[in-house]
Enzyme design. Structure first.
Site, PDB file in Angstrom:
ATOM      1  N   GLY A 174       0.840  -1.202   0.000  1.00 11.14           N
ATOM      2  CA  GLY A 174       0.000   0.000   0.000  1.00 11.14           C
ATOM      3  C   GLY A 174       0.873   1.249   0.000  1.00 11.14           C
ATOM      4  O   GLY A 174       0.698   2.157  -0.815  1.00 11.14           O
ATOM      5  N   HIS A 175       1.846   1.275   0.922  1.00  9.93           N
ATOM      6  CA  HIS A 175       2.793   2.405   0.954  1.00  9.93           C
ATOM      7  C   HIS A 175       3.535   2.510  -0.374  1.00  9.93           C
ATOM      8  O   HIS A 175       3.742   3.602  -0.893  1.00  9.93           O
ATOM      9  CB  HIS A 175       3.844   2.200   2.056  1.00  9.93           C
ATOM     10  CG  HIS A 175       3.308   2.143   3.452  1.00  9.93           C
ATOM     11  ND1 HIS A 175       3.413   1.019   4.234  1.00  9.93           N
ATOM     12  CD2 HIS A 175       2.690   3.065   4.218  1.00  9.93           C
ATOM     13  CE1 HIS A 175       2.893   1.253   5.428  1.00  9.93           C
ATOM     14  NE2 HIS A 175       2.435   2.487   5.446  1.00  9.93           N
TER      15      HIS A 175
ATOM     16  N   LYS B  37      -7.421   4.773   2.223  1.00 11.34           N
ATOM     17  CA  LYS B  37      -7.740   3.819   3.282  1.00 11.34           C
ATOM     18  C   LYS B  37      -8.038   4.591   4.570  1.00 11.34           C
ATOM     19  O   LYS B  37      -8.876   4.203   5.362  1.00 11.34           O
ATOM     20  CB  LYS B  37      -6.581   2.861   3.497  1.00 11.34           C
ATOM     21  CG  LYS B  37      -6.754   2.037   4.745  1.00 11.34           C
ATOM     22  CD  LYS B  37      -5.887   0.822   4.733  1.00 11.34           C
ATOM     23  CE  LYS B  37      -6.100   0.051   6.004  1.00 11.34           C
ATOM     24  NZ  LYS B  37      -5.560   0.768   7.178  1.00 11.34           N
ATOM     25  N   ASP B  38      -7.287   5.688   4.752  1.00  8.49           N
ATOM     26  CA  ASP B  38      -7.524   6.566   5.898  1.00  8.49           C
ATOM     27  C   ASP B  38      -8.280   7.798   5.394  1.00  8.49           C
ATOM     28  O   ASP B  38      -7.746   8.905   5.360  1.00  8.49           O
ATOM     29  CB  ASP B  38      -6.188   6.945   6.533  1.00  8.49           C
ATOM     30  CG  ASP B  38      -5.431   5.718   7.007  1.00  8.49           C
ATOM     31  OD1 ASP B  38      -5.714   5.235   8.092  1.00  8.49           O
ATOM     32  OD2 ASP B  38      -4.560   5.219   6.253  1.00  8.49           O
TER      33      ASP B  38
ATOM     34  N   GLN C 250      -8.553  10.877   7.460  1.00  8.72           N
ATOM     35  CA  GLN C 250      -7.260  11.580   7.499  1.00  8.72           C
ATOM     36  C   GLN C 250      -7.113  12.472   6.261  1.00  8.72           C
ATOM     37  O   GLN C 250      -6.675  13.616   6.359  1.00  8.72           O
ATOM     38  CB  GLN C 250      -6.133  10.551   7.558  1.00  8.72           C
ATOM     39  CG  GLN C 250      -4.744  11.118   7.481  1.00  8.72           C
ATOM     40  CD  GLN C 250      -3.699  10.082   7.870  1.00  8.72           C
ATOM     41  OE1 GLN C 250      -3.388   9.921   9.042  1.00  8.72           O
ATOM     42  NE2 GLN C 250      -3.169   9.368   6.901  1.00  8.72           N
TER      43      GLN C 250
HETATM   44  P1  AMP Z   1       0.649   4.576   7.808  1.00  8.56           P
HETATM   45  O1  AMP Z   1       2.073   4.137   7.750  1.00  8.56           O
HETATM   46  O2  AMP Z   1      -0.307   3.509   8.188  1.00  8.56           O
HETATM   47  O3  AMP Z   1       0.463   5.871   8.572  1.00  8.56           O
HETATM   48  O4  AMP Z   1       0.259   4.927   6.306  1.00  8.56           O
HETATM   49  C1  AMP Z   1       0.990   5.855   5.549  1.00  8.56           C
HETATM   50  C2  AMP Z   1       0.199   6.203   4.307  1.00  8.56           C
HETATM   51  O5  AMP Z   1      -0.040   5.021   3.553  1.00  8.56           O
HETATM   52  C3  AMP Z   1      -1.176   6.810   4.632  1.00  8.56           C
HETATM   53  O6  AMP Z   1      -1.447   7.865   3.722  1.00  8.56           O
HETATM   54  C4  AMP Z   1      -2.098   5.644   4.424  1.00  8.56           C
HETATM   55  O7  AMP Z   1      -3.419   6.031   4.087  1.00  8.56           O
HETATM   56  C5  AMP Z   1      -1.429   4.924   3.281  1.00  8.56           C
HETATM   57  N1  AMP Z   1      -1.854   3.531   3.236  1.00  8.56           N
HETATM   58  C6  AMP Z   1      -1.902   2.649   4.270  1.00  8.56           C
HETATM   59  N2  AMP Z   1      -2.401   1.471   3.855  1.00  8.56           N
HETATM   60  C7  AMP Z   1      -2.664   1.604   2.532  1.00  8.56           C
HETATM   61  C8  AMP Z   1      -3.192   0.729   1.526  1.00  8.56           C
HETATM   62  N3  AMP Z   1      -3.551  -0.511   1.813  1.00  8.56           N
HETATM   63  N4  AMP Z   1      -3.315   1.210   0.268  1.00  8.56           N
HETATM   64  C9  AMP Z   1      -2.940   2.487  -0.024  1.00  8.56           C
HETATM   65  N5  AMP Z   1      -2.440   3.357   0.870  1.00  8.56           N
HETATM   66  C10 AMP Z   1      -2.301   2.916   2.130  1.00  8.56           C
END
Ligand code: AMP
Length: 283
Positions: free
Chosen positions: A36-37, A149-150, A153
């Site tokens: 995802g990241h 996903k968020d 946010q």
């Molecule tokens: P996090 O490390 O969970 O704070 O996520 C960092 C970024 O990656 C945030 O903008 C999330 O929305 C995005 N993100 C997390 N999971 C996914 C996913 N499965 N698909 C796309 N983006 C994601």
């Protein structure tokens, strides 16, 4: 690829790129990178001259009984993945670098947080907005990439940019999923094998809700009732919320019409998972 741990070095580097007329794409993360990241990084890579990724588990956005201490961390693995994604700089500050002393002020988000994760996690979005504003001032990005996903946010950061006139373009990105539909998440590693199997029910319930709307259902309460029974039948998780709201306003609606979000948070034993879909409904 450079690993930058101090704010001063990060700011100096970015200033020199900006002087050379280069665009800077920025992907803020809490690390423990997954596909995802990486999908955000790939998009940012293709749209900018310089790609900066931050890895920082921000204590301000975790509640006292949440998982800050046991949030998964593995910098060596993240470093290899980022290198492979052609990242130019990983900004990797420690907590002391970001918060050398107690903050005299923070951002308080006052709209759009009485629903979804804002309601279940009091103070969470204050912490998010505060760290993101700091990161924006440190990385000074041209374009910033956040995952839908968020979705709440994304709504909060869109308002942050607008309210404080930040010269930054936010690019919302689609959610990347496992083959069975489960949204990729750093927290998925906390799931037991049985919970992992059950977790696909979250996306299934979202897809089935869309089908119901497509075949004419317009009552959000009926959709909510459906999701609740589906998750109760197919998982042992505890439903934190299942909500249908307008998007991006995040207001309750009595009749499904226009742009909406269907969002779920489900608590398993060690992981609280969130997912959502956004869609446009013709009345
Ligand atoms: P996090 O490390 O969970 O704070 O996520 C960092 C970024 O990656 C945030 O903008 C999330 O929305 C995005 N993100 C997390 N999971 C996914 C996913 N499965 N698909 C796309 N983006 C994601």
């Amino acid at each position: 690829m450079k690993i930058v741990k101090t704010i001063t070095e990060m700011q100096e580097l970015v200033q020199s790129y900006k002087q050379d007329g280069k665009s800077v794409g920025f992907v803020p993360t809490m690390g423990y990178l997954h596909e995802g990241h990486l999908s955000l990084m790939n998009k940012a890579r293709s749209e900018n001259d310089i790609l900066v990724v931050s890895i920082f588990v921000n204590p301000l956005q975790f509640g006292p009984n949440e998982d800050f201490d046991r949030y998964p961390r593995d910098f060596d693995r993240d470093e290899a993945l980022a290198k492979n994604a052609s990242v130019d700089i990983i900004f990797y500050p420690d907590v002391k670098e970001m918060y050398p002393k107690e903050m005299a002020m923070t951002i308080h988000v006052q709209q759009g947080i009485d629903v979804l994760c804002g309601r279940s996690r009091p103070g969470h979005f204050d912490g998010v907005a505060t760290v993101v504003l700091k990161l924006f001032n440190i990385v000074m990005p041209t374009n910033v990439y956040f995952g839908m996903k968020d979705a709440q946010q994304v709504a909060v950061i869109t308002q942050l940019i607008e309210n404080f006139n930040l010269p930054i373009n936010l690019v919302p990105c689609d959610t990347l999923r496992e083959e069975d539909g489960l949204a990729k998440s750093s927290r998925n590693v906390y799931l037991s094998s049985e919970e992992r199997k059950q977790a696909s029910a979250i996306y299934q319930s979202l897809q089935k809700s869309i089908e119901r709307i497509k075949t004419g259902e317009r009552n959000p309460l009926v959709i909510r009732e459906f999701i609740t029974s589906y998750l109760t039948d197919y998982t042992d998780g505890m439903i934190d919320y299942a909500e249908i709201l307008s998007y991006p306003e995040l207001k309750e609606i009595e009749h499904l019409n226009g742009n909406i979000i269907i969002a779920i948070a489900l608590k398993f034993e060690k992981a609280r998972l969130i997912d959502n879909v956004t869609l446009t409904v013709e009345s």
